[in-house]
Scaffold this motif. Structure first.
Motif, PDB file in Angstrom:
ATOM      1  N   ARG A 189      32.206  11.667  20.531  1.00 22.41           N
ATOM      2  CA  ARG A 189      32.224  10.459  19.702  1.00 22.41           C
ATOM      3  C   ARG A 189      31.145   9.488  20.168  1.00 22.41           C
ATOM      4  N   TYR A 190      30.985   9.357  21.481  1.00 25.54           N
ATOM      5  CA  TYR A 190      29.992   8.440  22.040  1.00 25.54           C
ATOM      6  C   TYR A 190      28.577   8.893  21.664  1.00 25.54           C
ATOM      7  N   VAL A 191      28.310  10.182  21.801  1.00 27.62           N
ATOM      8  CA  VAL A 191      26.987  10.732  21.440  1.00 27.62           C
ATOM      9  C   VAL A 191      26.736  10.519  19.944  1.00 27.62           C
ATOM     10  N   ALA A 192      27.773  10.750  19.136  1.00 28.75           N
ATOM     11  CA  ALA A 192      27.647  10.569  17.684  1.00 28.75           C
ATOM     12  C   ALA A 192      27.331   9.114  17.348  1.00 28.75           C
ATOM     13  N   LEU A 193      27.983   8.176  18.057  1.00 28.45           N
ATOM     14  CA  LEU A 193      27.731   6.747  17.834  1.00 28.45           C
ATOM     15  C   LEU A 193      26.314   6.373  18.242  1.00 28.45           C
ATOM     16  N   GLN A 194      25.833   6.952  19.362  1.00 23.17           N
ATOM     17  CA  GLN A 194      24.462   6.674  19.804  1.00 23.17           C
ATOM     18  C   GLN A 194      23.450   7.206  18.783  1.00 23.17           C
ATOM     19  N   ASN A 195      23.725   8.390  18.249  1.00 22.99           N
ATOM     20  CA  ASN A 195      22.842   8.949  17.219  1.00 22.99           C
ATOM     21  C   ASN A 195      22.875   8.097  15.951  1.00 22.99           C
ATOM     22  N   GLU A 196      24.068   7.608  15.641  1.00 23.89           N
ATOM     23  CA  GLU A 196      24.218   6.737  14.469  1.00 23.89           C
ATOM     24  C   GLU A 196      23.438   5.440  14.680  1.00 23.89           C
ATOM     25  N   LEU A 197      23.528   4.886  15.905  1.00 22.43           N
ATOM     26  CA  LEU A 197      22.789   3.670  16.240  1.00 22.43           C
ATOM     27  C   LEU A 197      21.288   3.899  16.078  1.00 22.43           C
ATOM     28  N   LYS A 198      20.828   5.037  16.574  1.00 27.64           N
ATOM     29  CA  LYS A 198      19.400   5.374  16.463  1.00 27.64           C
ATOM     30  C   LYS A 198      18.970   5.389  14.998  1.00 27.64           C
ATOM     31  N   GLN A 199      19.742   6.066  14.143  1.00 24.79           N
ATOM     32  CA  GLN A 199      19.389   6.157  12.732  1.00 24.79           C
ATOM     33  C   GLN A 199      19.416   4.795  12.053  1.00 24.79           C
ATOM     34  N   ARG A 200      20.437   3.980  12.402  1.00 21.63           N
ATOM     35  CA  ARG A 200      20.523   2.623  11.836  1.00 21.63           C
ATOM     36  C   ARG A 200      19.285   1.816  12.217  1.00 21.63           C
ATOM     37  N   GLU A 201      18.920   1.859  13.497  1.00 23.43           N
ATOM     38  CA  GLU A 201      17.797   1.055  13.973  1.00 23.43           C
ATOM     39  C   GLU A 201      16.462   1.570  13.448  1.00 23.43           C
ATOM     40  N   LEU A 202      16.344   2.871  13.258  1.00 23.77           N
ATOM     41  CA  LEU A 202      15.124   3.420  12.666  1.00 23.77           C
ATOM     42  C   LEU A 202      15.000   3.011  11.193  1.00 23.77           C
ATOM     43  N   THR A 203      16.128   2.972  10.493  1.00 25.04           N
ATOM     44  CA  THR A 203      16.120   2.521   9.096  1.00 25.04           C
ATOM     45  C   THR A 203      15.721   1.051   9.017  1.00 25.04           C
ATOM     46  N   ILE A 204      16.278   0.239   9.929  1.00 22.20           N
ATOM     47  CA  ILE A 204      15.926  -1.187   9.995  1.00 22.20           C
ATOM     48  C   ILE A 204      14.439  -1.343  10.315  1.00 22.20           C
ATOM     49  N   ALA A 205      13.952  -0.513  11.249  1.00 19.33           N
ATOM     50  CA  ALA A 205      12.536  -0.568  11.641  1.00 19.33           C
ATOM     51  C   ALA A 205      11.630  -0.243  10.467  1.00 19.33           C
ATOM     52  N   ASN A 206      12.011   0.774   9.697  1.00 20.39           N
ATOM     53  CA  ASN A 206      11.207   1.178   8.538  1.00 20.39           C
ATOM     54  C   ASN A 206      11.173   0.073   7.483  1.00 20.39           C
ATOM     55  N   ALA A 207      12.347  -0.523   7.243  1.00 23.28           N
ATOM     56  CA  ALA A 207      12.414  -1.618   6.262  1.00 23.28           C
ATOM     57  C   ALA A 207      11.606  -2.815   6.746  1.00 23.28           C
ATOM     58  N   THR A 208      11.705  -3.111   8.039  1.00 28.03           N
ATOM     59  CA  THR A 208      10.969  -4.249   8.611  1.00 28.03           C
ATOM     60  C   THR A 208       9.465  -4.034   8.514  1.00 28.03           C
ATOM     61  N   LYS A 209       9.045  -2.805   8.778  1.00 21.17           N
ATOM     62  CA  LYS A 209       7.606  -2.494   8.693  1.00 21.17           C
ATOM     63  C   LYS A 209       7.104  -2.680   7.260  1.00 21.17           C
ATOM     64  N   LYS A 210       7.890  -2.214   6.295  1.00 24.68           N
ATOM     65  CA  LYS A 210       7.507  -2.383   4.889  1.00 24.68           C
ATOM     66  C   LYS A 210       7.449  -3.864   4.521  1.00 24.68           C
ATOM     67  N   ILE A 211       8.422  -4.628   5.024  1.00 30.03           N
ATOM     68  CA  ILE A 211       8.441  -6.077   4.767  1.00 30.03           C
ATOM     69  C   ILE A 211       7.200  -6.728   5.375  1.00 30.03           C
ATOM     70  N   HIS A 212       6.872  -6.351   6.598  1.00 32.60           N
ATOM     71  CA  HIS A 212       5.694  -6.899   7.293  1.00 32.60           C
ATOM     72  C   HIS A 212       4.414  -6.585   6.519  1.00 32.60           C
ATOM     73  N   GLN A 213       4.283  -5.348   6.069  1.00 35.09           N
ATOM     74  CA  GLN A 213       3.092  -4.949   5.311  1.00 35.09           C
ATOM     75  C   GLN A 213       3.028  -5.676   3.967  1.00 35.09           C
ATOM     76  N   ALA A 214       4.187  -5.781   3.302  1.00 32.09           N
ATOM     77  CA  ALA A 214       4.234  -6.465   2.007  1.00 32.09           C
ATOM     78  C   ALA A 214       3.903  -7.947   2.161  1.00 32.09           C
ATOM     79  N   GLU A 215       4.397  -8.566   3.243  1.00 32.16           N
ATOM     80  CA  GLU A 215       4.104  -9.983   3.485  1.00 32.16           C
ATOM     81  C   GLU A 215       2.614 -10.196   3.722  1.00 32.16           C
TER      82      GLU A 215
END
Length: 383
Positions: free
Chosen positions: A56-82
């Motif tokens: 469960r802990y490993v699954a949560l860490q993997n989930e955290l990674k995916q969440r943060e990578l999704t946030i990073a991708n959205a942030t990068k697009k926002i930065h480029q668009a700005e």
């Protein structure tokens, strides 16, 4: 007779006692076996629970990674668009100014044309014939003729210039309309990416709460920090090999001559200093600088990016090789603006500040290593 009965009784008693002892022993052994089976069952149950918890802990860490990578991708697009939006706003302002200048030129040409028409009208269409009949000398007549021709040419030139201005004005209006459409599209894109990022940030908070729930005590947290550090050391070893390979192609001078002269990667208060207690016997190998999420992270010295990825415990991290075994590390970022292989300059934006890696507040983790060994980064930065 009595002696015989006594012996018989004693023999019978001994047999009875032996039978009782045998029954008791069998009962004790049976009870012991049952207890042992119970202990084994409990150990097996606890082991299964531990394995489930670890999964469960490993699954949560993997989930955290995916969440943060999704946030990073959205942030990068926002930065480029700005950035595109800023450039577009500047371009629109320039086009507006050019349009105003052209309109002024058009008004000037119209006024000039009006004067030329009035002059030509005052001269009259039959003025040359009138002058011929008036008996003026040929020199004067030639001068009038040249004057009339010049007025006529100036009128034609004014009409041509006015037509060119009108054409350019129409082109500017069309270009302006297109750029305003692009501006609206970018604004819509920004809104969509911001909504996406906000949703992912909410999900990330839930994931973090789950991870904290799995951390039953300080020892679990310390063990996690140790594992994270081992991961970093492993990546550093890989980065060193890459840096050595790159050094053979394009040698760099390292940081040795720049102690106390490097610019800060971000400006802010220091939350954790190098060498201070982190947890238990663990101490900070770098420093954590407090800074608002989305702020630019700048490289402290020219170099080459040798690591740019999500690393458990450090989030989105970027490492730069400066040559001679000197490397700088920038962690906890919201998004990375550079990739492996990119060359960077001092004070060039390489990432945006964040709280990735499961941090509770935004900031930058900054570390300097020389030949793989951490050193106090504060002694290298400008005071």
């Amino acid at each position: 007779m009595i002696k015989h009965l006594t012996k018989t009784f004693r023999a019978s008693a001994l047999c009875t006692g032996a039978l009782l002892c045998l029954c008791v022993s069998q009962s004790v052994y049976a009870s012991g076996d049952n207890q042992l089976d119970g202990v084994k069952h409990e150990l097996s149950r606890q082991q299964d629970q531990l394995q489930d918890k670890q999964k469960r802990y490993v699954a949560l860490q993997n989930e955290l990674k995916q969440r943060e990578l999704t946030i990073a991708n959205a942030t990068k697009k926002i930065h480029q668009a700005e950035n595109k939006l800023k450039a577009l706003i500047a371009s629109i302002a320039k086009l507006n100014q050019e349009q105003q200048n052209l309109q002024q030129q058009r008004l000037g040409q119209q006024e000039m044309l009006r004067e030329l028409i009035n002059t030509q009208y005052r001269q009259g269409e039959d003025s040359q014939l009138a002058n011929l009949l008036s008996g003026e000398d040929s020199h004067t007549l030639d001068r009038y003729t040249v004057y009339a021709e010049r007025i006529s040419k100036a009128r034609i030139d004014a009409l041509t210039a006015l037509s060119a201005i009108d054409t350019e004005l129409q082109l500017k209006k069309h270009e302006l309309a297109q750029q305003r459409q692009q501006q609206q599209a970018l604004i819509s894109e920004l809104q969509a990416e911001n909504e996406k990022r906000t949703k992912e940030q909410t999900k990330r908070k839930r994931t973090l709460a789950g991870i904290k729930g799995q951390m039953s005590n300080d020892r679990s947290y310390i063990n996690e920090l140790k594992v994270n550090e081992r991961r970093l050391i492993k990546e550093i070893a890989k980065a060193k090999l890459e840096a050595e390979r790159a050094a053979r192609q394009a040698p760099m001078d390292g940081l040795a001559k720049h102690r106390g002269k490097l610019p800060w990667p971000v400006k802010g208060s220091v939350l954790h200093n190098y060498g201070t207690k982190q947890q238990g016997e663990l101490r900070w190998k770098g420093m954590v600088i407090n800074k608002a999420s989305g702020s630019k992270v700048n490289a402290v010295y020219p170099g080459k990016v040798i690591f740019a990825d999500w690393l458990r415990g450090y989030g989105l991290m970027l490492a730069i090789d400066h040559g001679k075994g000197d490397m700088t590390f920038y962690g906890y970022n919201q998004t990375l603006l550079k990739k492996v292989g990119d060359n960077v300059q001092a004070n060039e934006a390489i990432a945006l500040v964040g709280d990735s890696g499961g941090q509770e507040q935004s900031g930058l983790y900054f570390e300097i290593r020389r030949k793989g060994t951490p050193t106090n980064p504060r002694t290298w930065l400008k005071k």
